[in-house]
Scaffold this motif. Structure first.
Motif, PDB file in Angstrom:
ATOM      1  N   THR A 143       0.818  -1.211   0.000  1.00  0.00           N
ATOM      2  CA  THR A 143       0.000   0.000   0.000  1.00  0.00           C
ATOM      3  C   THR A 143       0.851   1.260   0.000  1.00  0.00           C
ATOM      4  N   GLN A 234      -6.553  -8.025   3.341  1.00  0.00           N
ATOM      5  CA  GLN A 234      -6.056  -6.701   2.962  1.00  0.00           C
ATOM      6  C   GLN A 234      -5.110  -6.788   1.774  1.00  0.00           C
ATOM      7  N   THR A 241      -6.996  -3.054  -6.103  1.00  0.00           N
ATOM      8  CA  THR A 241      -7.472  -1.701  -5.791  1.00  0.00           C
ATOM      9  C   THR A 241      -6.518  -0.672  -6.371  1.00  0.00           C
ATOM     10  N   MET A 245      -6.527   5.038  -4.578  1.00  0.00           N
ATOM     11  CA  MET A 245      -7.511   4.740  -3.543  1.00  0.00           C
ATOM     12  C   MET A 245      -6.842   4.146  -2.301  1.00  0.00           C
ATOM     13  N   LEU A 246      -5.837   3.298  -2.512  1.00  0.00           N
ATOM     14  CA  LEU A 246      -5.109   2.732  -1.380  1.00  0.00           C
ATOM     15  C   LEU A 246      -4.430   3.831  -0.573  1.00  0.00           C
ATOM     16  N   LYS A 248      -5.364   6.913  -0.306  1.00  0.00           N
ATOM     17  CA  LYS A 248      -6.404   7.663   0.412  1.00  0.00           C
ATOM     18  C   LYS A 248      -6.858   6.885   1.651  1.00  0.00           C
ATOM     19  N   GLN A 249      -7.026   5.570   1.513  1.00  0.00           N
ATOM     20  CA  GLN A 249      -7.423   4.750   2.648  1.00  0.00           C
ATOM     21  C   GLN A 249      -6.359   4.762   3.745  1.00  0.00           C
ATOM     22  N   HIS A 250      -5.102   4.720   3.344  1.00  0.00           N
ATOM     23  CA  HIS A 250      -4.016   4.719   4.322  1.00  0.00           C
ATOM     24  C   HIS A 250      -3.972   6.028   5.098  1.00  0.00           C
ATOM     25  N   GLY A 252      -6.432   7.640   6.200  1.00  0.00           N
ATOM     26  CA  GLY A 252      -7.371   7.518   7.302  1.00  0.00           C
ATOM     27  C   GLY A 252      -6.836   6.732   8.477  1.00  0.00           C
TER      28      GLY A 252
END
Length: 262
Positions: A143, A234, A241, A245-246, A248-250, A252
């Motif tokens: 990621t 994961q 993915t 997007m990965l 952006k998720q990280h 968070g």
């Protein structure tokens, strides 16, 4: 416990996954040479000796060539049956806010020192055509690590390096295994200044469980092990993915101020 006469070298062994990997080696009868860049390595050695293990220590900074050489010299020419290259360092916060010397230290510890040590000991293994290498990578390597950018990139390197080295050694009696844990209950997040983040404060895997899975995979000669069902899922999702997007998720998980409120 009875010694099997073989030597295991474990780096980053003062606490966490490294200490638990050393414990697994001791329980299997290996003599131990354990290393870390802090005095706590002596306390770790004492706890291992209390269980009957033969343990020698080296306090060395494996981010430097001098530290790698000090550890290598401490083998005193004894064949290394297993090298568990676990030493690693994290760093939280936004890349441009980080100190460049801290960034370089992460790279030099996780990548440069690890590669240098494996090159030295791996060549000795190749001359004997025998040995096991365990590299502690991470699911983080799958990621883009927003607010942990350099660390995740180093783990991506280690994951890739491990599989490549294994293929190069396919026709030998040397095995290379990549241990890829997720967030684990160690000193990592405190040292990386990430205790104000979601990933730093949420429940994590036990270091002993992670180490046992890694050790067993190494002894079985397996290519890799992702610890925990959540982490397996994961990594599977990460492969399909989009990187944007990965990232952006990280964010968070690792952006300062995302810690759960209790």
């Amino acid at each position: 416990m009875a010694s099997n006469g073989q030597l295991a070298v474990v780096t980053g062994a003062s606490t966490g996954i490294g200490l638990e990997l050393a414990r697994c080696c001791a329980e299997d009868g290996f003599d131990l040479l354990i290393a870390a860049d802090e005095p706590e390595i002596e306390r770790a050695a004492a706890s291992l000796r209390a269980g009957g293990a033969n343990v020698e220590t080296v306090q060395a900074d494996l981010a430097t060539s001098e530290g790698v050489e000090r550890l290598y010299a401490a083998t005193r020419g004894r064949p290394v049956a297993a090298l568990l290259a676990n030493a690693g360092r994290g760093l939280g916060h936004a890349f441009l806010d980080q100190n460049l010397s801290d960034i370089r230290r992460v790279i030099d510890t996780n990548v440069t020192g690890t590669v240098e040590l494996i090159h030295r000991i791996g060549n000795d293994m190749r001359k004997r055509n025998a040995g096991r290498i365990l590299i502690t990578g991470s699911v983080a390597g799958f990621t883009p690590g927003s607010f942990q950018a350099v660390y995740n990139a180093t783990k991506s390197f280690l994951n890739s390096f491990s599989f490549a080295l294994r293929e190069e050694l396919r026709d030998t009696e040397i095995t290379v295994t990549c241990l890829m844990p997720g967030a684990t209950e160690t000193e990592f997040f405190r040292r990386a200044d990430m205790m104000d983040t979601k990933v730093g404060t949420e429940k994590k895997d036990a270091a002993a469980d992670v180490a046992r899975q890694g050790f067993d995979a190494m002894m079985a000669g397996e290519s890799d092990v992702v610890t925990g069902m959540k982490n397996k899922l994961q990594t599977t999702l990460a492969n399909v993915t989009p990187a944007e997007m990965l990232a952006k998720q990280h964010r968070g998980m690792a952006e300062p101020g995302t810690a759960k409120q209790h």
